[in-house]
Motif scaffolding. Structure first.
Motif, PDB file in Angstrom:
ATOM      1  N   GLU A   1      13.794  -6.092  19.525  1.00 24.31           N
ATOM      2  CA  GLU A   1      15.076  -5.414  19.740  1.00 24.31           C
ATOM      3  C   GLU A   1      16.258  -6.226  19.231  1.00 24.31           C
ATOM      4  O   GLU A   1      17.349  -5.679  19.031  1.00 24.31           O
ATOM      5  CB  GLU A   1      15.253  -5.093  21.222  1.00 24.31           C
ATOM      6  N   ALA A   2      16.073  -7.506  19.011  1.00 21.29           N
ATOM      7  CA  ALA A   2      17.151  -8.323  18.447  1.00 21.29           C
ATOM      8  C   ALA A   2      17.233  -8.167  16.937  1.00 21.29           C
ATOM      9  O   ALA A   2      18.147  -8.689  16.306  1.00 21.29           O
ATOM     10  CB  ALA A   2      16.932  -9.795  18.792  1.00 21.29           C
ATOM     11  N   CYS A   3      16.279  -7.459  16.353  1.00 23.41           N
ATOM     12  CA  CYS A   3      16.260  -7.231  14.905  1.00 23.41           C
ATOM     13  C   CYS A   3      16.469  -5.750  14.607  1.00 23.41           C
ATOM     14  O   CYS A   3      17.466  -5.344  14.036  1.00 23.41           O
ATOM     15  CB  CYS A   3      14.924  -7.711  14.330  1.00 23.41           C
ATOM     16  N   HIS A   4      15.476  -4.921  14.994  1.00 17.90           N
ATOM     17  CA  HIS A   4      15.579  -3.463  14.857  1.00 17.90           C
ATOM     18  C   HIS A   4      15.696  -3.014  13.391  1.00 17.90           C
ATOM     19  O   HIS A   4      16.184  -1.933  13.091  1.00 17.90           O
ATOM     20  CB  HIS A   4      16.770  -2.939  15.667  1.00 17.90           C
ATOM     21  N   LEU A   5      15.275  -3.850  12.460  1.00 16.24           N
ATOM     22  CA  LEU A   5      15.366  -3.552  11.029  1.00 16.24           C
ATOM     23  C   LEU A   5      14.607  -2.278  10.678  1.00 16.24           C
ATOM     24  O   LEU A   5      13.473  -2.080  11.123  1.00 16.24           O
ATOM     25  CB  LEU A   5      14.789  -4.730  10.232  1.00 16.24           C
ATOM     26  N   LEU A   6      15.216  -1.412   9.897  1.00 15.63           N
ATOM     27  CA  LEU A   6      14.549  -0.221   9.385  1.00 15.63           C
ATOM     28  C   LEU A   6      13.787  -0.587   8.117  1.00 15.63           C
ATOM     29  O   LEU A   6      14.365  -1.124   7.176  1.00 15.63           O
ATOM     30  CB  LEU A   6      15.580   0.867   9.070  1.00 15.63           C
ATOM     31  N   PHE A   7      12.489  -0.302   8.084  1.00 14.72           N
ATOM     32  CA  PHE A   7      11.683  -0.609   6.898  1.00 14.72           C
ATOM     33  C   PHE A   7      10.449   0.276   6.877  1.00 14.72           C
ATOM     34  O   PHE A   7      10.185   1.022   7.833  1.00 14.72           O
ATOM     35  CB  PHE A   7      11.299  -2.100   6.864  1.00 14.72           C
ATOM     36  N   ILE A   8       9.690   0.236   5.784  1.00 13.26           N
ATOM     37  CA  ILE A   8       8.485   1.048   5.638  1.00 13.26           C
ATOM     38  C   ILE A   8       7.270   0.186   5.980  1.00 13.26           C
ATOM     39  O   ILE A   8       7.092  -0.894   5.433  1.00 13.26           O
ATOM     40  CB  ILE A   8       8.368   1.609   4.205  1.00 13.26           C
ATOM     41  N   GLN A   9       6.434   0.699   6.876  1.00 13.13           N
ATOM     42  CA  GLN A   9       5.287  -0.069   7.347  1.00 13.13           C
ATOM     43  C   GLN A   9       4.062   0.839   7.478  1.00 13.13           C
ATOM     44  O   GLN A   9       4.136   1.906   8.099  1.00 13.13           O
ATOM     45  CB  GLN A   9       5.593  -0.721   8.698  1.00 13.13           C
ATOM     46  N   CYS A  10       2.935   0.409   6.916  1.00  9.73           N
ATOM     47  CA  CYS A  10       1.703   1.182   7.001  1.00  9.73           C
ATOM     48  C   CYS A  10       0.997   0.899   8.333  1.00  9.73           C
ATOM     49  O   CYS A  10       1.301  -0.091   9.006  1.00  9.73           O
ATOM     50  CB  CYS A  10       0.782   0.845   5.828  1.00  9.73           C
ATOM     51  N   PRO A  11       0.045   1.733   8.756  1.00 13.37           N
ATOM     52  CA  PRO A  11      -0.650   1.521  10.033  1.00 13.37           C
ATOM     53  C   PRO A  11      -1.350   0.170  10.115  1.00 13.37           C
ATOM     54  O   PRO A  11      -1.367  -0.467  11.178  1.00 13.37           O
ATOM     55  CB  PRO A  11      -1.658   2.674  10.070  1.00 13.37           C
ATOM     56  N   SER A  12      -1.921  -0.294   8.999  1.00 12.70           N
ATOM     57  CA  SER A  12      -2.628  -1.573   9.002  1.00 12.70           C
ATOM     58  C   SER A  12      -1.674  -2.728   9.300  1.00 12.70           C
ATOM     59  O   SER A  12      -1.973  -3.608  10.124  1.00 12.70           O
ATOM     60  CB  SER A  12      -3.325  -1.797   7.653  1.00 12.70           C
ATOM     61  N   CYS A  13      -0.517  -2.721   8.641  1.00  9.12           N
ATOM     62  CA  CYS A  13       0.469  -3.784   8.882  1.00  9.12           C
ATOM     63  C   CYS A  13       1.102  -3.655  10.262  1.00  9.12           C
ATOM     64  O   CYS A  13       1.449  -4.662  10.888  1.00  9.12           O
ATOM     65  CB  CYS A  13       1.543  -3.756   7.798  1.00  9.12           C
TER      66      CYS A  13
ATOM     67  N   ALA B   1       0.836  -1.202   0.000  1.00 12.91           N
ATOM     68  CA  ALA B   1       0.000   0.000   0.000  1.00 12.91           C
ATOM     69  C   ALA B   1       0.871   1.253   0.000  1.00 12.91           C
ATOM     70  O   ALA B   1       2.013   1.237   0.463  1.00 12.91           O
ATOM     71  CB  ALA B   1      -0.905  -0.005   1.225  1.00 12.91           C
ATOM     72  N   ALA B   2       0.333   2.341  -0.521  1.00 11.47           N
ATOM     73  CA  ALA B   2       1.064   3.600  -0.535  1.00 11.47           C
ATOM     74  C   ALA B   2       1.428   4.009   0.892  1.00 11.47           C
ATOM     75  O   ALA B   2       0.549   4.125   1.754  1.00 11.47           O
ATOM     76  CB  ALA B   2       0.231   4.688  -1.193  1.00 11.47           C
ATOM     77  N   CYS B   3       2.693   4.218   1.132  1.00 10.25           N
ATOM     78  CA  CYS B   3       3.155   4.553   2.488  1.00 10.25           C
ATOM     79  C   CYS B   3       4.607   5.020   2.415  1.00 10.25           C
ATOM     80  O   CYS B   3       5.387   4.515   1.612  1.00 10.25           O
ATOM     81  CB  CYS B   3       3.040   3.336   3.410  1.00 10.25           C
ATOM     82  N   ASP B   4       4.964   5.974   3.256  1.00 12.29           N
ATOM     83  CA  ASP B   4       6.366   6.434   3.295  1.00 12.29           C
ATOM     84  C   ASP B   4       6.837   6.642   4.738  1.00 12.29           C
ATOM     85  O   ASP B   4       7.662   7.505   5.018  1.00 12.29           O
ATOM     86  CB  ASP B   4       6.548   7.714   2.479  1.00 12.29           C
ATOM     87  N   THR B   5       6.329   5.819   5.653  1.00 12.59           N
ATOM     88  CA  THR B   5       6.691   5.914   7.063  1.00 12.59           C
ATOM     89  C   THR B   5       7.712   4.845   7.433  1.00 12.59           C
ATOM     90  O   THR B   5       7.393   3.653   7.437  1.00 12.59           O
ATOM     91  CB  THR B   5       5.449   5.773   7.964  1.00 12.59           C
ATOM     92  N   HIS B   6       8.928   5.271   7.736  1.00 13.48           N
ATOM     93  CA  HIS B   6       9.957   4.339   8.191  1.00 13.48           C
ATOM     94  C   HIS B   6       9.770   4.022   9.668  1.00 13.48           C
ATOM     95  O   HIS B   6       9.459   4.907  10.477  1.00 13.48           O
ATOM     96  CB  HIS B   6      11.355   4.933   7.993  1.00 13.48           C
ATOM     97  N   VAL B   7       9.973   2.761  10.018  1.00 17.64           N
ATOM     98  CA  VAL B   7       9.924   2.320  11.415  1.00 17.64           C
ATOM     99  C   VAL B   7      11.095   1.369  11.646  1.00 17.64           C
ATOM    100  O   VAL B   7      11.717   0.887  10.698  1.00 17.64           O
ATOM    101  CB  VAL B   7       8.596   1.602  11.754  1.00 17.64           C
TER     102      VAL B   7
END
Length: 343
Positions: free
Chosen positions: A282-294, A271-277
């Motif tokens: 804490e053992a992963c902490h991967l930076l990625f783009i995630q929408c509110p639904s996911c 889905a259209a989204c540009d929010t990085h989280v």
């Protein structure tokens, strides 16, 4: 003499919320010859700790690179301190477009070999012979010229959420990777084209422009102050804004909205989204783009495995992390195989 943080990030966050005072997120850099970086680092820490400044600052023999959060009421005091350092007097300060009192939660002043990991041997070329700095008006003129090649000097996860229209956006993980790729791609245009570069605040272009001039590029330009300063000038002077999307920033905000266009997509559902989280495990902490639904469905995690771990009692999570390192995942920054819709 205190030369380290006494408060944790959570303790500092609580204090900032209780105070409720406005803060300014500021960045600046300066190449200069610093004889004793350790002594200079300590001088900065003592002064800025007293001024309630927070942020991440790198000091090296070649200069300083700083991203800071400064109490708004103490800005004049902060500026006077900078002006008292000869190579920082009247330094251009990039003030964030969107402010957040919690952009930084600790004061970290670190001594490094370089203020920017560029992978270059500075002894092989003159770093002072850099490209021409241009403001927003001149930049817009240049990139409208068909004889101009516009290059984004940032990394893939930055350009994914926002960039200038028509820019070349190298698919790289680090700045040092981009330098030889760009040179090879543009080797046939060294003399006949304008090479125009931009980055977040200007520091990457500062070194890259000198390097490319050394490598034979004749007409080299860089956007002064980067995207941050461009956005400010466009707004103040009512100029045409040729940037689309968000500007990625390296603090807790993660991005500033420059325009309303959303040009990226959720890495989990598309889905259209540009929010990085960052993955909540804490053992992963991967930076990625995630929408509110996911985010709701995955409990703020990047994968089912991380979701399962994150659901465990905290002490069990700590036990699983003991003796392990998560750097490999952290630096994938959106490239993990668990992300179906990664760029």
């Amino acid at each position: 003499m205190q030369l380290y943080n006494k408060l944790s990030a959570k303790e500092r966050e609580a204090m900032l919320e209780e105070a409720g005072e406005d803060r300014l997120t500021i960045s600046f850099y300066q190449y200069a010859k610093i004889g004793n970086p350790e002594l200079f680092r300590n001088h900065l820490f003592v002064a800025w700790d007293e001024q309630e400044v927070l942020g991440r600052i790198y000091v090296a023999h070649e200069g300083i690179n700083a991203q800071l959060s400064v109490p708004a009421k103490r800005f004049d005091e902060f500026k006077a301190f900078l002006d008292g350092i000869y190579f920082l007097k009247d330094i251009r300060l990039n003030i964030a477009i969107e402010q957040d009192m919690k952009s930084f939660l600790k004061l970290k002043v670190k001594v490094r070999d370089k203020i920017l990991a560029d992978g270059l041997d500075d002894k092989t070329f003159d770093v002072t012979k850099k490209g021409e700095h241009v403001n927003a008006i001149k930049f817009n003129e240049l990139i409208s010229n068909p004889d101009t090649v516009l290059v984004d000097m940032r990394n893939h996860y930055e350009t994914e959420i926002g960039h200038f229209q028509g820019a070349i956006t190298p698919d790289v993980d680090t700045f040092r990777e981009s330098l030889p790729i760009i040179e090879d791609d543009l080797k046939d245009f060294k003399e006949e084209k304008n090479l125009v570069m931009y980055c977040t605040g200007g520091i990457r272009c500062e070194k890259a422009s000198a390097y490319y001039k050394h490598r034979g590029f004749k007409n080299v330009y860089q956007l002064e102050g980067g995207i941050i300063e461009y956005a400010r000038q466009v707004k103040e002077q009512n100029l045409e804004n040729k940037f689309i999307g968000k500007n990625f920033v390296f603090d807790h905000r993660r991005a500033e909205k420059i325009t309303d266009e959303v040009i990226a997509k959720c890495h989990q559902c598309g889905a259209a989204c540009d929010t990085h989280v960052n993955c909540a495990n804490e053992a992963c902490h991967l930076l990625f783009i995630q929408c509110p639904s996911c985010a709701e469905k995955m409990n703020d995690c990047c994968s089912d495995k991380c979701k399962e771990i994150h659901a465990l009692p905290y002490e069990e999570q700590k036990a699983l992390r003991r003796g392990k390192h998560n750097s490999n995942k952290i630096f994938k920054k959106g490239r993990s195989e668990v992300l179906k819709f990664k760029a």
